[in-house]
Scaffold this motif. Structure first.
Motif, PDB file in Angstrom:
ATOM      1  N   THR A 112      -3.858   1.505  -9.678  1.00 29.44           N
ATOM      2  CA  THR A 112      -3.441   0.812  -8.108  1.00 29.44           C
ATOM      3  C   THR A 112      -4.632   1.122  -6.773  1.00 29.44           C
ATOM      4  O   THR A 112      -3.939   0.232  -6.247  1.00 29.44           O
ATOM      5  N   VAL A 113      -4.954   2.014  -6.525  1.00 37.04           N
ATOM      6  CA  VAL A 113      -5.501   2.505  -5.224  1.00 37.04           C
ATOM      7  C   VAL A 113      -7.420   1.151  -5.301  1.00 37.04           C
ATOM      8  O   VAL A 113      -7.804   1.950  -6.432  1.00 37.04           O
ATOM      9  N   LEU A 114      -6.819   0.850  -4.692  1.00 36.84           N
ATOM     10  CA  LEU A 114      -8.350   0.058  -4.882  1.00 36.84           C
ATOM     11  C   LEU A 114     -10.078   0.090  -3.998  1.00 36.84           C
ATOM     12  O   LEU A 114     -11.042   0.431  -4.069  1.00 36.84           O
ATOM     13  N   SER A 115      -9.381   1.546  -3.199  1.00 38.52           N
ATOM     14  CA  SER A 115     -10.850   2.870  -2.761  1.00 38.52           C
ATOM     15  C   SER A 115     -10.167   3.782  -2.643  1.00 38.52           C
ATOM     16  O   SER A 115      -9.279   4.418  -1.529  1.00 38.52           O
ATOM     17  N   PRO A 116     -11.015   4.494  -2.331  1.00 38.72           N
ATOM     18  CA  PRO A 116     -11.221   5.979  -2.215  1.00 38.72           C
ATOM     19  C   PRO A 116     -10.664   6.347  -1.605  1.00 38.72           C
ATOM     20  O   PRO A 116      -9.802   7.186  -0.710  1.00 38.72           O
ATOM     21  N   ILE A 117     -10.998   5.743  -0.205  1.00 37.63           N
ATOM     22  CA  ILE A 117     -10.401   6.119   1.797  1.00 37.63           C
ATOM     23  C   ILE A 117      -8.823   5.904   1.674  1.00 37.63           C
ATOM     24  O   ILE A 117      -8.354   6.217   2.119  1.00 37.63           O
ATOM     25  N   MET A 118      -8.217   4.655   0.849  1.00 32.28           N
ATOM     26  CA  MET A 118      -6.849   4.911   0.305  1.00 32.28           C
ATOM     27  C   MET A 118      -5.697   6.136  -0.152  1.00 32.28           C
ATOM     28  O   MET A 118      -4.848   6.426   0.835  1.00 32.28           O
ATOM     29  N   THR A 119      -6.828   6.949  -1.122  1.00 30.88           N
ATOM     30  CA  THR A 119      -6.259   7.970  -1.796  1.00 30.88           C
ATOM     31  C   THR A 119      -5.299   8.714  -0.459  1.00 30.88           C
ATOM     32  O   THR A 119      -6.006   9.776   0.658  1.00 30.88           O
ATOM     33  N   ASP A 120      -4.092   9.066  -0.749  1.00 25.24           N
ATOM     34  CA  ASP A 120      -3.705   9.542  -0.394  1.00 25.24           C
ATOM     35  C   ASP A 120      -2.651   9.633   1.469  1.00 25.24           C
ATOM     36  O   ASP A 120      -3.082  10.233   1.919  1.00 25.24           O
ATOM     37  N   ARG A 121      -3.496   8.233   1.587  1.00 26.39           N
ATOM     38  CA  ARG A 121      -3.474   7.840   2.976  1.00 26.39           C
ATOM     39  C   ARG A 121      -1.873   6.143   2.854  1.00 26.39           C
ATOM     40  O   ARG A 121      -1.939   5.890   1.711  1.00 26.39           O
ATOM     41  N   GLU A 122      -1.699   6.252   3.962  1.00 26.01           N
ATOM     42  CA  GLU A 122      -0.213   5.045   3.998  1.00 26.01           C
ATOM     43  C   GLU A 122      -1.208   4.146   5.069  1.00 26.01           C
ATOM     44  O   GLU A 122      -1.676   4.327   5.617  1.00 26.01           O
TER      45      GLU A 122
END
Length: 126
Positions: free
Chosen positions: A13-23
């Motif tokens: 459900t994460v569109l990008s690795p930049i979003m991983t573990d970030r809000e």
């Protein structure tokens, strides 16, 4: 033992690795919490369908002031990312790594209105 299915569902459900573990942080919250600006340190470009099924391409950006957050960018930030990519052979991963290695780019966002009264966010590089 961690739940493998939860981990896989989160990854899917994460569109990008930049979003991983970030809000996700809203532009309004960034403007309020960081009135002197933020330093963009990493980015990615994603495409999702709009309400009519047409592709909508925009940047996902991480910033130095809070590494646990990310923002989505609008037209001005997409234009900035497009110029960076044009000067780095269009390679998103290499360009993002080079941006981070260079210490990022500090920007200040402010709410503004067009002549016709439409809201937008002004982005100034500082």
């Amino acid at each position: 033992m961690p739940n493998m299915f939860a981990a896989l569902a989160k990854q899917a459900t994460v569109l990008s690795p930049i979003m991983t573990d970030r809000e996700k942080m809203s532009t309004e919250d960034v403007i309020f919490q960081y009135p002197n600006g933020i330093t963009i340190t990493e980015f990615d470009v994603v495409t999702t369908p709009d309400s009519n099924g047409n592709p909508n391409t925009y940047p996902v950006l991480a910033f130095a002031e809070d590494n646990t957050k990310f923002i989505y960018g609008g037209k001005a930030l997409m234009d900035m990312v497009t110029v960076w990519l044009a000067n780095m052979d269009g390679d998103i991963e290499t360009t993002s790594k080079a941006l981070k290695a260079a210490g990022g780019v500090k920007i200040k966002m402010t709410p503004a209105k067009t002549k016709t009264g439409r809201n937008f966010t002004r982005v100034d590089v500082i």
